[in-house]
Design a protein around this motif. Sequence first.
Motif, short mmCIF file in Angstrom:
data_model
loop_
_atom_site.label_atom_id
_atom_site.label_comp_id
_atom_site.label_asym_id
_atom_site.label_seq_id
_atom_site.Cartn_x
_atom_site.Cartn_y
_atom_site.Cartn_z
N ALA A 40 0.58 -0.85 0.29
CA ALA A 40 0.11 0.18 -0.16
C ALA A 40 0.91 1.16 -0.06
CB ALA A 40 -0.90 0.11 1.40
N GLU A 41 -0.03 2.01 -0.50
CA GLU A 41 1.45 3.40 -0.89
C GLU A 41 1.58 3.92 0.70
OE1 GLU A 41 3.10 6.45 -2.40
OE2 GLU A 41 2.95 4.62 -3.55
N ASP A 42 0.39 4.19 1.63
CA ASP A 42 1.13 4.73 2.96
C ASP A 42 2.22 4.31 3.60
OD1 ASP A 42 -0.80 2.89 2.76
OD2 ASP A 42 -1.71 3.57 4.37
N LEU A 43 1.92 3.07 3.17
CA LEU A 43 2.78 1.54 4.16
C LEU A 43 3.99 2.34 3.31
CD1 LEU A 43 0.77 -1.35 4.64
CD2 LEU A 43 1.10 0.60 5.98
N ARG A 44 4.74 2.20 2.02
CA ARG A 44 5.78 2.19 1.40
C ARG A 44 6.34 3.91 1.34
NH1 ARG A 44 7.26 4.82 -2.99
NH2 ARG A 44 6.17 5.72 -3.50
N ARG A 45 5.78 5.01 2.56
CA ARG A 45 5.80 5.66 2.83
C ARG A 45 6.66 5.83 4.16
NH1 ARG A 45 1.53 8.34 0.66
NH2 ARG A 45 1.14 8.81 -1.24
N ASP A 46 6.47 4.55 4.60
CA ASP A 46 6.63 3.88 6.32
C ASP A 46 7.85 3.36 6.13
OD1 ASP A 46 7.51 3.42 8.70
OD2 ASP A 46 5.51 2.18 8.74
N PRO A 47 9.34 3.20 6.32
CA PRO A 47 10.14 3.43 6.49
C PRO A 47 10.35 1.95 6.85
CG PRO A 47 10.84 4.72 7.08
CD PRO A 47 9.84 5.09 7.68
N VAL A 48 10.00 1.50 8.29
CA VAL A 48 9.53 0.03 8.74
C VAL A 48 8.77 -0.92 7.74
CG1 VAL A 48 8.49 -1.02 11.31
CG2 VAL A 48 10.17 0.81 11.05
N ALA A 49 7.64 -0.18 7.17
CA ALA A 49 6.57 -1.32 6.74
C ALA A 49 7.12 -1.80 5.63
CB ALA A 49 5.65 -0.48 6.65
N ALA A 51 10.70 -1.59 5.37
CA ALA A 51 11.52 -2.52 5.18
C ALA A 51 10.97 -4.05 5.91
CB ALA A 51 12.67 -2.34 6.41
N ARG A 52 9.90 -4.24 5.79
CA ARG A 52 9.26 -5.42 6.60
C ARG A 52 8.59 -6.00 4.55
NH1 ARG A 52 4.91 -6.90 10.78
NH2 ARG A 52 6.84 -7.30 12.53
N PHE A 53 8.75 -5.66 3.60
CA PHE A 53 8.20 -6.31 2.77
C PHE A 53 9.78 -6.63 2.41
CE2 PHE A 53 6.27 -5.31 -1.80
CZ PHE A 53 5.30 -5.98 -1.08
N GLN A 54 10.18 -5.60 1.83
CA GLN A 54 11.68 -6.47 1.50
C GLN A 54 12.41 -7.44 2.42
OE1 GLN A 54 14.11 -2.50 1.95
NE2 GLN A 54 13.53 -1.34 0.29
N THR A 55 12.41 -7.65 3.32
CA THR A 55 12.54 -9.31 4.24
C THR A 55 11.71 -9.63 4.03
OG1 THR A 55 13.34 -6.72 6.19
CG2 THR A 55 13.48 -9.79 6.54
N GLU A 56 10.66 -9.82 3.48
CA GLU A 56 9.35 -11.27 3.20
C GLU A 56 10.59 -12.18 1.79
OE1 GLU A 56 4.90 -12.04 2.20
OE2 GLU A 56 5.69 -9.85 2.71
N ALA A 57 10.36 -10.46 1.06
CA ALA A 57 10.93 -10.37 -0.26
C ALA A 57 12.77 -11.27 0.34
CB ALA A 57 10.72 -9.18 -0.80
N ARG A 58 13.07 -10.81 0.94
CA ARG A 58 14.16 -11.35 0.98
C ARG A 58 14.44 -13.27 1.63
NH1 ARG A 58 15.87 -7.82 4.32
NH2 ARG A 58 16.82 -6.72 1.82
N ILE A 59 13.97 -13.01 2.41
CA ILE A 59 13.32 -14.48 2.94
C ILE A 59 12.66 -14.90 1.97
CG2 ILE A 59 11.78 -15.76 5.02
CD1 ILE A 59 12.04 -13.87 6.62
#
Length: 778
Positions: A40-49, A51-59
Amino acid sequence: MDWSAPGYTEIRQLGTGGSGRVVLAVHDDTGVKVAIKYLAEDLRRDPVALARFQTEARILTTLQDTHIARLWEYVQDSGGAAIVMELVNGVSLRAVMREHGATGPEAALVVLKGSLLGLSRAHQAGVVHRDYKPENVIVREDGESKLVDFGIAVRQGAALRAEGTPPYMAPEMWSGELASPATDVYAATVTFFECLTGHRPYRSTEPSVLGYQHLHAPIPVQDAPEGLHGLLRRGLAKSPSDRPPGALTFVRELEAAALAAYGEDWEERGRRRLAALVALLPLLLPQRAEAPAVPQTGTTLFRTVLDGARRNAKRLTAGVATVAVAGGVAWVALAGQESPPIRPVEALAAAPSTPQPTPGTPAPSLEPTPAPVETSPEVVEPEVSPAIVDPTVTLTPQNRPSARPSTRPSVRPSTRPSVRPSVRPSVKPTVKPPTKPPTKPPTKPPTKPPTKPPIKPPTKPPTKPPTKPPTTPPVTPTPTPIPRTELAALSLAGLAVDESGRATLTLSARATGTAPIAVRLRYAVAGRVVATQNLRLRGATAYTRALSRDLGDHPCGRRVTVTATSPGWSATARLILPRCPTRVTGLRAVVTIGEGGALGGTVTVRTSGTDAVDLAAELRLDGEAIAERAEALRGETAYRVELSRVLRQRPCGRVVSLVARAGGESASARAQVTCPAEVRSVTILRAGLDAEGGFSGVVTVSATTVQPVRLIVAYQIGGETVHTEAFELAGETAYSRQISHQRRSVPCGSTWAIVATTDPAAAGGAARVDGKTGGCVE
């Protein structure tokens, strides 16, 4: 308008939520359908959210298993972030249960087994899912299932706050402890219980009540089929130590329970049942039978330009690097053994990459200038270099080329004068005179007949050609040649192989421009190529990529070689691994109960080598150790160790357990000692019936064991039973019970009797005392 991942055309939306949306899309160049999860666009502006999305892809890049939905690509730029996943043509387990209720025991076992196998792969990689539930299990049309959504997954042992879906959270999550593989086993068992019964084991809308139930409430196994009670007790144990230590251990217990309860064909029947349930939900399938959706075109100028550039360049590869490019496009892909939905470089090598020159005109050379090899003197295999088009070039409708850009002008001025006359002579008059006169003569003859046709053709063509060619040739737009982007440096560093057999390293590269560059990697073990990977570098002039690849079986004691090649360049990294330590690959414990007071247990151990493995085993009676064994096992790969203890008296009703530990693995087994109940005799003493109708007496029972015995006493008047009472006797071998019963009135001269029986029956049979009341007085 929502941002969409470049290179894909959306067909329709599959779902939406607070964290984003999931769409069905098609890869533009290959036509392969995929599922794209957008943040979601509002979460993309949140660094924590983010980073979690990128962590999911990395896992997900570390998880390759048939029971886990595969990651194809991770895309991120200034417009959005997306995870491109394998499209699983199925429906969620939640949708199946919402429509049909309980799935049946065999189908539930199939779902649990597939989920446990997927969780086992995650646990081997050190990942805990933490959010296993029916919504995250997709059941395919053939009855197989896949695990999805690693959005809150963590590395095992990570000290993070408890998260998850409350009805499926394990007790340790409610008490604030760390998540472990046993946490996922608990959630999978809750879902298994729901498949069996149609409802969850603990249900409350109040979080505090729900948490108390998970922590303290008894396990409601009585709602499930009897043959699966043991499986539910193990998976739903309150303490993580009482559950199977991992998903793979639970799979073995599941298969044993399923075989005992439903026979050898349970899995095939369960898979057919699931396939039938999914077939009844055709409208929920992502690839349902429907008219093909018309792809939307012209969404943005960038999308149009990018698609055109890709079609001209044909430079898509099978994998890209895992890194985000500031201000550009981040491209992450998992290049597995199976081809992802991106056209590999090999399929494009034979295709012509530049326009063919006209005979007689030299074609411009697009071959790169050979550069010195930086890290390896190995010979570079020749590869065909396709034309590269910079996708960031902005084209307008007036100058957009309809074909591939050419490095030479499309129109060349003529160097010869034209020899064709400017006016072509006519051989006949333009007006043909009539062949015969009209049938009716004119009233007035013409004063003068025509002597020549109305138009006189030229008598001869011009004899002198033009002295010079036209000064201005026709204006044709000529595409501007795009500068060639070439590699300036290529290196590999940091090669390492972890315990699971996964190789990691870092690739560094520099380029002369920002257009795409293809790099191919080969992973070899002892000289044999075991995996390949294709990278596509673009949008910058310097790149650093962290690479990861599964080598299959751990290459202990062998040499691992990773080679990166690109036209004109090659880099190599090598690593010789030490010999692997001996690991325990199988550990099993079995309790045996013999005749009398003989108790025992057997431990079987399987190892990956012949080096020493320490074993510790303990035989317990109601938790107290009665036999122990500790020794170092070496020289073989399979071992069998036995423990025994003989007691003077059979421990009827007590629990015997065996606990074994070896090489970091543990196994346990337990059984209850049963004894057949035996009753020597049953006797009635001081029995009678008084004048007021009161029965009384004493019954004694003698038994050989302390097992429970049931005593039944019947009171009779005139041969008819008027009252019965029962007594539960246990814990002793001799019993005495006072008996009595009061009647309102007894007819004079009636016969009476008291009969005592036991279950199990006494050796001497039932006891009986009878009599007769006094006669009637007139």
